[in-house]
Design a protein around this motif. Structure first.
Motif, PDB file in Angstrom:
ATOM      1  N   PRO A   3       1.788   1.617 -36.650  1.00 14.74           N
ATOM      2  CA  PRO A   3       3.022   2.121 -36.042  1.00 14.74           C
ATOM      3  C   PRO A   3       2.712   2.782 -34.697  1.00 14.74           C
ATOM      4  CG  PRO A   3       2.741   2.959 -38.296  1.00 14.74           C
ATOM      5  CD  PRO A   3       1.448   2.304 -37.898  1.00 14.74           C
ATOM      6  N   ILE A   4       3.686   2.822 -33.812  1.00 19.09           N
ATOM      7  CA  ILE A   4       3.485   3.536 -32.554  1.00 19.09           C
ATOM      8  C   ILE A   4       4.598   4.563 -32.372  1.00 19.09           C
ATOM      9  CG2 ILE A   4       2.183   1.725 -31.342  1.00 19.09           C
ATOM     10  CD1 ILE A   4       4.814   1.047 -29.916  1.00 19.09           C
ATOM     11  N   ASP A   5       4.232   5.667 -31.726  1.00 18.72           N
ATOM     12  CA  ASP A   5       5.198   6.734 -31.470  1.00 18.72           C
ATOM     13  C   ASP A   5       5.633   6.708 -30.005  1.00 18.72           C
ATOM     14  OD1 ASP A   5       4.907   7.463 -34.057  1.00 18.72           O
ATOM     15  OD2 ASP A   5       3.761   9.287 -33.672  1.00 18.72           O
ATOM     16  N   ASP A   7       7.819   8.968 -27.216  1.00 21.28           N
ATOM     17  CA  ASP A   7       8.507  10.215 -26.865  1.00 21.28           C
ATOM     18  C   ASP A   7       9.668   9.882 -25.935  1.00 21.28           C
ATOM     19  OD1 ASP A   7       9.341  12.664 -25.954  1.00 21.28           O
ATOM     20  OD2 ASP A   7       7.395  13.273 -25.147  1.00 21.28           O
ATOM     21  N   TRP A  21       4.593  -3.465 -29.399  1.00 17.58           N
ATOM     22  CA  TRP A  21       4.391  -3.263 -30.832  1.00 17.58           C
ATOM     23  C   TRP A  21       4.126  -4.625 -31.465  1.00 17.58           C
ATOM     24  CZ3 TRP A  21       7.849  -4.728 -34.956  1.00 17.58           C
ATOM     25  CH2 TRP A  21       7.416  -4.283 -36.220  1.00 17.58           C
ATOM     26  N   TYR A 136      12.132   1.373 -37.577  1.00 19.94           N
ATOM     27  CA  TYR A 136      11.762   2.604 -36.870  1.00 19.94           C
ATOM     28  C   TYR A 136      12.459   3.774 -37.521  1.00 19.94           C
ATOM     29  CZ  TYR A 136      16.360   2.808 -34.546  1.00 19.94           C
ATOM     30  OH  TYR A 136      17.706   2.905 -34.297  1.00 19.94           O
ATOM     31  N   HIS A 137      11.986   4.970 -37.205  1.00 17.92           N
ATOM     32  CA  HIS A 137      12.690   6.173 -37.630  1.00 17.92           C
ATOM     33  C   HIS A 137      12.352   7.315 -36.673  1.00 17.92           C
ATOM     34  CE1 HIS A 137       8.763   6.596 -39.652  1.00 17.92           C
ATOM     35  NE2 HIS A 137       8.960   7.906 -39.595  1.00 17.92           N
ATOM     36  N   VAL A 139      10.787  10.751 -36.010  1.00 18.04           N
ATOM     37  CA  VAL A 139       9.818  11.691 -36.540  1.00 18.04           C
ATOM     38  C   VAL A 139      10.275  13.114 -36.179  1.00 18.04           C
ATOM     39  CG1 VAL A 139       7.401  12.404 -36.479  1.00 18.04           C
ATOM     40  CG2 VAL A 139       8.002   9.992 -36.225  1.00 18.04           C
ATOM     41  N   LEU A 143      11.333  11.929 -30.846  1.00 18.80           N
ATOM     42  CA  LEU A 143      10.125  11.144 -31.107  1.00 18.80           C
ATOM     43  C   LEU A 143      10.434  10.038 -32.117  1.00 18.80           C
ATOM     44  CD1 LEU A 143       7.120  11.081 -30.274  1.00 18.80           C
ATOM     45  CD2 LEU A 143       6.631  12.344 -32.376  1.00 18.80           C
ATOM     46  N   ILE A 144      10.252   8.802 -31.642  1.00 17.56           N
ATOM     47  CA  ILE A 144      10.562   7.637 -32.479  1.00 17.56           C
ATOM     48  C   ILE A 144       9.267   6.992 -32.934  1.00 17.56           C
ATOM     49  CG2 ILE A 144      11.531   5.299 -32.419  1.00 17.56           C
ATOM     50  CD1 ILE A 144      13.548   6.304 -30.393  1.00 17.56           C
ATOM     51  N   ARG A 145       9.209   6.645 -34.196  1.00 16.64           N
ATOM     52  CA  ARG A 145       8.059   5.886 -34.702  1.00 16.64           C
ATOM     53  C   ARG A 145       8.523   4.465 -35.012  1.00 16.64           C
ATOM     54  NH1 ARG A 145       4.461   9.045 -38.626  1.00 16.64           N
ATOM     55  NH2 ARG A 145       3.977   9.941 -36.585  1.00 16.64           N
ATOM     56  N   ILE A 146       7.869   3.511 -34.346  1.00 22.47           N
ATOM     57  CA  ILE A 146       8.202   2.098 -34.545  1.00 22.47           C
ATOM     58  C   ILE A 146       7.153   1.492 -35.469  1.00 22.47           C
ATOM     59  CG2 ILE A 146       8.507  -0.135 -33.400  1.00 22.47           C
ATOM     60  CD1 ILE A 146       9.176   1.563 -30.842  1.00 22.47           C
TER      61      ILE A 146
END
Ligand code: FES
Length: 147
Positions: A3-5, A7, A21, A136-137, A139, A143-146
């Motif tokens: 996963p990648i974060d 900002d 991604w 995704y969601h 965090v 801040l999004i985590r894909i």
């Protein structure tokens, strides 16, 4: 792929960032109130306005905005026709994209497919389905985590 974060705290409305991604481009951008309102006017000229095609987005993005929050879009930037990456064309009324009826979106230069600012495909273009929304969601608020 891990996963990648991303900002998004410094992202302005309309500004789009691209990340990679799983070797695919992912677009993240913020939509202002007017943009969100415009999405509601397009249903009659879209192939799948309600995202009924379940393969194209997670359940939590099966809505008008195709996102968790209406004001933040997260979309895989790969055309569902033959895989080119569409161009971001957020400006209203672009004369080469239909004039007044163009409410901003994405244009694929390969064979002319058009998508709105939720990644929903217009009718009458080569691309058969809406663009894919990745899992995704949030965090944190910005801040999004894909993945
Ligand atoms: Fe986008 Fe053909 S690859 S329209």
């Amino acid at each position: 792929g891990a996963p990648i974060d991303v900002d998004i705290s410094k992202l302005d409305n309309g500004q789009l960032v691209r990340v990679l991604w799983r070797k695919k481009p992912v677009w993240i951008f913020k939509r202002d109130k007017k943009t969100i309102k415009n999405l509601m006017t397009l249903n009659s000229i879209l192939t799948d306005p309600n995202s009924n095609e379940i393969s194209q987005q997670p359940k939590y993005a099966q809505n008008l905005y195709r996102s968790i929050n209406p004001d933040v879009a997260v979309i895989i930037g790969v055309c569902t026709h033959l895989g080119c990456s569409p161009t971001y064309r957020p400006e209203l009324g672009a004369s080469d994209l239909g004039g007044d009826s163009w409410k901003g979106g994405f244009y694929c230069p390969c064979h002319g497919s058009k998508f709105d600012l939720a990644g929903r495909v217009y009718t009458g273009v080569p691309a058969p389905t809406n663009l894919v929304i990745p899992p995704y969601h949030f965090v944190a608020d910005s801040l999004i985590r894909i993945g």
